[in-house]
Structures are given as structure tokens and as C-alpha cells.
Design an enzyme around this catalytic site. Sequence first.
Site, PDB file in Angstrom:
ATOM      1  N   GLU A  98     -28.365  -5.910  17.391  1.00 28.85           N
ATOM      2  CA  GLU A  98     -27.911  -6.126  16.016  1.00 28.85           C
ATOM      3  C   GLU A  98     -26.881  -7.247  15.989  1.00 28.85           C
ATOM      4  O   GLU A  98     -26.403  -7.690  17.050  1.00 28.85           O
ATOM      5  CB  GLU A  98     -27.336  -4.830  15.422  1.00 28.85           C
ATOM      6  N   HIS A 144     -23.101  -4.832   3.399  1.00 33.72           N
ATOM      7  CA  HIS A 144     -24.241  -5.035   4.302  1.00 33.72           C
ATOM      8  C   HIS A 144     -25.075  -6.170   3.733  1.00 33.72           C
ATOM      9  O   HIS A 144     -25.349  -6.187   2.534  1.00 33.72           O
ATOM     10  CB  HIS A 144     -25.063  -3.753   4.412  1.00 33.72           C
ATOM     11  N   ARG A 174     -21.644  -9.487  10.400  1.00 35.84           N
ATOM     12  CA  ARG A 174     -22.041  -9.160   9.036  1.00 35.84           C
ATOM     13  C   ARG A 174     -21.297  -9.894   7.936  1.00 35.84           C
ATOM     14  O   ARG A 174     -21.885 -10.260   6.924  1.00 35.84           O
ATOM     15  CB  ARG A 174     -21.782  -7.672   8.818  1.00 35.84           C
ATOM     16  N   HIS A 197     -21.114  -1.255   1.694  1.00 32.26           N
ATOM     17  CA  HIS A 197     -21.740  -0.445   2.744  1.00 32.26           C
ATOM     18  C   HIS A 197     -20.752   0.416   3.513  1.00 32.26           C
ATOM     19  O   HIS A 197     -21.041   1.574   3.824  1.00 32.26           O
ATOM     20  CB  HIS A 197     -22.447  -1.408   3.710  1.00 32.26           C
ATOM     21  N   ARG A 208     -16.281  -4.492  10.765  1.00 32.07           N
ATOM     22  CA  ARG A 208     -16.889  -3.596  11.754  1.00 32.07           C
ATOM     23  C   ARG A 208     -18.125  -4.215  12.390  1.00 32.07           C
ATOM     24  O   ARG A 208     -18.988  -4.769  11.706  1.00 32.07           O
ATOM     25  CB  ARG A 208     -17.282  -2.272  11.083  1.00 32.07           C
TER      26      ARG A 208
END
Length: 534
Positions: free
Chosen positions: A118, A239, A285, A346, A381
Site C-alpha cells: 500500500e 482516503h 495518502r 476516513h 497515518r
Amino acid sequence: MDEPIDFLVIGSGIAGLWFAHRAADFGNVVIFTKKDEAESATNLAQGGIASPMSRYDSIENHVNDTLTAGDGLCHRVIVRKVVGMAPGIIQDLIDIGVKFTYRRRSGRKPADLDLGREGGHSERRIVHAADLTGREIERALLEQVRSRENITFFENYRAIDLITTRGLDGKRTVRGVWVLDDQQDTIIPLFSSCILLATGGTGRVYRYTTNPVISTGDGVAMAYRAGCRVGNMEFVQFHPTALALPGAGRFLISEAIRGAGGILRNEKGEAFMPRYHRLADLAPRDIVARAIFAEIQESSLDHAFLDVTHLKANYIKSRFPNITRRCSELGLDITREPLPVVPAAHYMCGGVVTDARGRTDIRGLLTAGEVAFTGMHGANRLASNSLLEAVCFAELSAREARRSISARPREWPLLRLRRPGGKGRPISSRVIQRKIQQIRDTMSDNVGIVRERPLLAKAREKAAQIRRWADAAFRKTRITEDMIEVRNLALIAELIATGAYRRVESRGLHFLREKPRRDDQHWHKDNLLKPRTR
Ligand code: FAD
Ligand code: SIN
């Protein structure tokens, strides 16, 4: 309740369930949730849980990726602790029956866990159960918890406020919690001198979110009202890829899809991410969400596209069965057409200030999961570090609960209690829903991915105004579910907007148009908000 509750757990996501499962070894546990047992963000988690498992990887690599994503604000000691615990935690999850996905066995060798990739991860390290990781973890944990005789589970119990007392040293101690029994429509106190707050995130404070209906920030609001500091509330993670289709309700399209080779494209079909970051579609992100936001601003459409049509159809269908199925229900074959995607609220990186043992500013009150601000995530995060942090802090809190059990009184507390709420007729649901919509519009329009100080000030003022209205109405009228919700959402909005207004720099998830760069001289620090009652 016939006997005093040793451990009271609010919330039945991964954090609450893990703590209950562990704490039941040394005392009785009552766990309750405001909806049904599996209604949680945990149950929706797709991508997986990060852990350095492969022989090419190391704890050091995972720590470094977390620190890089966190943009200078992660607490290094916490990151080391959590990442160091990760391989053991994965084994513990397997031992209680979580069925993760394995690679095909080759020859006689035992099969290895299939590790996904990811954004922001330099190695493959996402342990997953296809694209329904959270549901599988929740299933196994619920099974554990149901099998224990000394765990009592209540559904449709909604925590309203914590009950605390102040000692001679001025410090507060938790005694219990006021609860609305939604089905009986009664308010009752539940007492315990050890409470785990595991109420999850705050996404529902925005108009568009991947979060379930329960994510209204109740735990952060309750803890703040009771006297706990909260921190870094400005770091709301959007997100990058929620599905932008009518009726899809911002269904998440997992980052693991980009990890498997999915490519973001703009209206013209251009793969735009290489223009924004060297890791292209696998950049952290915050960068991907801002890039999509910028591309949409230049476009006649209100979304970008995520394209997997160049990947093998059978692989996509077997690796992402849930996403394939949901899209197909909405009339989209993801193996043939690109998916329309937009960023959506998110994850809350901030929360209730929590130390390395799960303790808060209130004696006996522990936190774990998305409600907690532990220092793990810094300003942004890293993908799939949330389930990991939640389960590690549930474990650390359970150890703390065990340590403190002998020091705590095991009798009913003698307290003079004032039941929350008033006697007046409840405010109509229509009025409350209108207020909730105002909160969501205010936050989405003014405290989104790209921020400006005058708009932050406006949002803070509007949120404070609704919070004052909700507090007054709460005191005077009979309490209802939506009264609890609007009161909490208004406070959460105020805390996020206040945190964002105070941080005059751009870092991680907080991008301020007037100050587009990081300012380490003034802002290399957490942004703590102290309640007035302390
Ligand atoms: P939750 O799982 O949200 O549980 C909160 C519990 O508290 C619920 O039972 C709720 O009913 C209860 N509750 C709330 N308020 C009250 C109240 N007032 N009274 C009583 N009960 C209350 N993270 C990853 O690491 N990997 C992923 O792949 C991933 N995918 C995600 C996908 C989606 C769609 C979403 C929304 C999040 C995802 N995340 C992922 C984030 C992660 O799932 C959450 O951060 C994590 O599950 C939070 O766990 P929790 O136990 O803290 O809270
Ligand atoms: C995802 O699957 O993209 C969500 C992972 C996360 O929130 O960490």
C-alpha cells in the site's frame, strides 16, 4: 448488575474486543456498543494490517516508513513499540482463528502469508484476508468474546457521559458512565473503576466519509468534557479513493488496488501521479488525496478515475472479491472500465491524549483504537497502521488494567449522582438533523483537504455556536439518540476546526494555502487542546 464490574469496555471494534478478550483472563468484563455488535469501522476494513513479516523486510523499515508518512510528528518510541509488537500480534490473531490469506503453497514448504503493498510502504507487508480483513478479524474476536462466561455483551447501549470524581490532589478518577438504553429508552449508570474507551473515529462530522454511522466521535467528546486533553485533531485523513457513484455512499476502494498495480487517471486519461511524487500512485495518502483534489479542480468532472483494466481480470476478481462484487451491483465491471473515485474523510489521527500504557488524564480511564492519540501516526497515518495500533494499544491497555486491578476498590462507589439531561420535551429529530447537516456542510466546505485561515475561523465559530445550542438543549430536554449525536458532532467539529486554526503551517494532512510549507521552528510539536473544566 449483581457484582461490581472489573472492566467496562465502550465499543466493540477491534480495540474493544481485543481488550475484552485479554482482560477476561483476570476479571469480569462488561462490553457494550451503541448499535449491533459488528457495526464498526473495523468491520469495513479492507486493505489489511501492516507488519514486517517478509524476509526482505525489517522492523526498522516499517518504523522508517511510518515516520516518513507522519511528517515529523510521530512519537518515535511509540512507533518502535507498536511496530516491534506487530509480528507477535499477527500470530496472536492467527491463534484465535483469524483466517488471513496465504500464498499458494510451493512444493512441501508451508505456505507464507500473502503480503500486499500500500501507499508509503517500501516493502510488501500488508497482512490481509482478501479485501475483507476487518470483517474476518471482527468475526474471530466476536467468537472469542461470546465464548467467555465472564464477558457480558450489551447491544444498543449508548454511552452519554463519563462519571468522574475529583481527588484531593485535583486529579479526576473515573467511576462509571451514563448510558442510554436505546431499546428501553432509559438512562442508567454503569459503574467501574477501569473503563476502556474504544469508540472509534469521527468521520461522520463530514458530508462524505468512508466511515460507518457509529463514527461520530463520541469517545473523544466524552473524554474532553470529562477533563482529558485531546491532541492533533487537525489531522483528518482523507482516503484518496472512495467510489463516486450515486448510491455508493462513498464505498471505499482499497489502496491495496493501487498496491496491485491500479493507476489513477484524470479526465484526459493521463496517469497524473508521477507529476506529484516519485512513488507515483503509491505515494503517502495525504499527497495522493491532494493530487486528486488538484486534478478535479482542473477538470469538468467531480472525480478522477482508478484504472485496473490493464491487470488480469481473474486476479482482480480473486484478490478483491468484495470490491468487484459491490461495483458490479452498482453496474460497473472494474476489469473493463475505470472506477470514478474521490477523496473522502476516513481517519482521525488525533484524539484523546494517551500514554504508552493506554492511560489518559483521568485515572482508571484507558483508551485504544481510533479514539486515542498515542503519537503513532504523527501528521499522517501510514496505510494499514490503524488496525495494528488499535490492537497493540488494546493489548497495552489490558496489561495496564491487569497491573492496576489490585490497587482499585472493588465495591460499588458511594456517589451523589445527577442524571444527565432535563425534563423538557425532546427537540424534534427534524431540527437536530438540520443542525447535523449544518455541521457537515461547515466542515466539508471549510476544513477539508486544502484549508484557508479565514474559512477555518468561520468553521470554528459556526461549530461553537451549534455546540452551545446543543449543550443548552441537552441540559433542558429529555435525551434522545440524535441529541447525543449532535452534541458530540458539534464539539468534535469545534475541536478539529480549532486545532486546524491554531496550526499555522502545512504538514501532513493539514494543508494551509497561506503557509504551504512545514514550519519546524514553530510547529514541530503536538497541538494539544485542554478542556476548560481541568
Ligand atoms: P471501531 O471499529 O469503529 O469501533 C467503535 C465501536 O464503538 C463500535 O462498536 C461503536 O458502535 C462503538 N461506539 C461508538 N460510540 C459509542 C457510544 N457512544 N456508546 C457505545 N458504543 C459506542 N485501517 C487499517 O489499518 N487497515 C485497513 O484496511 C483499514 N480499512 C478501512 C476501511 C474503511 C472503510 C474504514 C472506515 C476504515 C478503515 N481502516 C483501516 C481504519 C480502521 O478500520 C479503524 O481505524 C479501526 O477499525 C478502528 O477500530 P476501533 O476499535 O477503534 O473503532
Ligand atoms: C484501504 O484498504 O485502503 C484502507 C487501509 C487503511 O485505511 O489503512
